[in-house]
Design an enzyme around this catalytic site. Structure first.
Site, short mmCIF file in Angstrom:
data_model
loop_
_atom_site.label_atom_id
_atom_site.label_comp_id
_atom_site.label_asym_id
_atom_site.label_seq_id
_atom_site.Cartn_x
_atom_site.Cartn_y
_atom_site.Cartn_z
CG ASN A 138 -0.37 -0.04 2.57
OD1 ASN A 138 1.02 -0.09 2.49
ND2 ASN A 138 -1.23 -0.16 3.48
CB CYS A 139 3.98 2.14 -1.84
SG CYS A 139 4.02 1.53 -3.30
#
Length: 239
Positions: free
Chosen positions: A58-59
């Site tokens: 989930n960067c």
């Protein structure tokens, strides 16, 4: 790059090296450098943003959550808040974001009352002078790129696709322009050449083949990684 515009940054920006976070990393190597290394830059503007670490892929959501820390509200917007919105809209399965257009929609959802959000799809190189000028004026950017082992930009055809928030710009005495960036894999401030980030952003063309074997259903836009990420980025400015 020579000829970068000189600007007097707004008062709410950090423009002196003693106000920058205690350690930073550069794209020269993976070592942590002390504040004195910023003295090589004759002109710099850096917006202070609280770092947030990602969990899983989930960067991009972490990058947006970092931008959201600048919103003057009592209850901070978390990565989970953004994930639930992205999941509800069908943008993500595990937190991955392979579409800049979808990221723009998310950014507008959470930032619209305070920030203008614009998407660009013709590459950073084409608008380099404009990017530098807007960063000096306090704008932020959300940029997908390939991350090397030390998280600096590299070119791996999108196999190491990652998201960063560009929160500053600085010029060396020799005219070279670097950007300051935060991302979800480090609490340190990254300092990378603008050219290397632009090239990395342009080289995003395909999903890492190993991701196809990990039994995870990633959500890709029509046209895949190239259509969703390559030469695309988001510019965020205060209203």
């Amino acid at each position: 790059m020579s000829g970068a515009p000189t600007r007097s940054p707004p008062a709410d920006l950090l423009t002196s090296s003693h106000t920058v976070p205690e350690f930073l990393t550069t794209d020269d190597d993976d070592s942590n450098l002390c504040l004195d290394d910023l003295q090589q830059y004759v002109n710099k503007t850096i917006t202070k943003i609280k770092p947030m670490l990602q969990t899983g892929p989930n960067c991009g959501l972490a990058a947006l959550a970092m931008v959201a820390t600048l919103i003057p509200i009592k209850q901070p917007i978390s990565i989970n808040n953004i994930f639930h919105e992205a999941e509800l809209r069908g943008f993500t399965c595990k937190g991955e974001m392979f579409s800049v257009s979808n990221m723009k929609i998310l950014a507008e959802t959470f930032l619209a009352p305070w920030f203008c959000v614009e998407e660009f799809s013709d590459g950073m190189e084409a608008k380099k002078l404009s990017i530098i000028e807007k960063l000096y004026a306090g704008a932020l950017m959300m940029v997908p790129y390939d991350a090397d082992k030390n998280h600096s930009p590299c070119c791996m055809n999108g196999h190491k696709a990652h998201w960063a928030v560009v929160c500053g710009v600085m010029e060396r005495s020799d005219g070279q322009v670097h950007v300051a960036a935060r991302h979800g894999k480090s609490r340190y401030l990254g300092v990378w050449s603008l050219d290397s980030l632009a090239k990395s952003n342009a080289n995003l063309t395909e999903l890492d083949p190993s991701r196809r074997k990990d039994n995870c259903q990633y959500i890709l836009p029509s046209g895949g990684v190239r259509a969703g990420l390559s030469n695309r980025y988001i510019l965020i400015t205060k209203k």
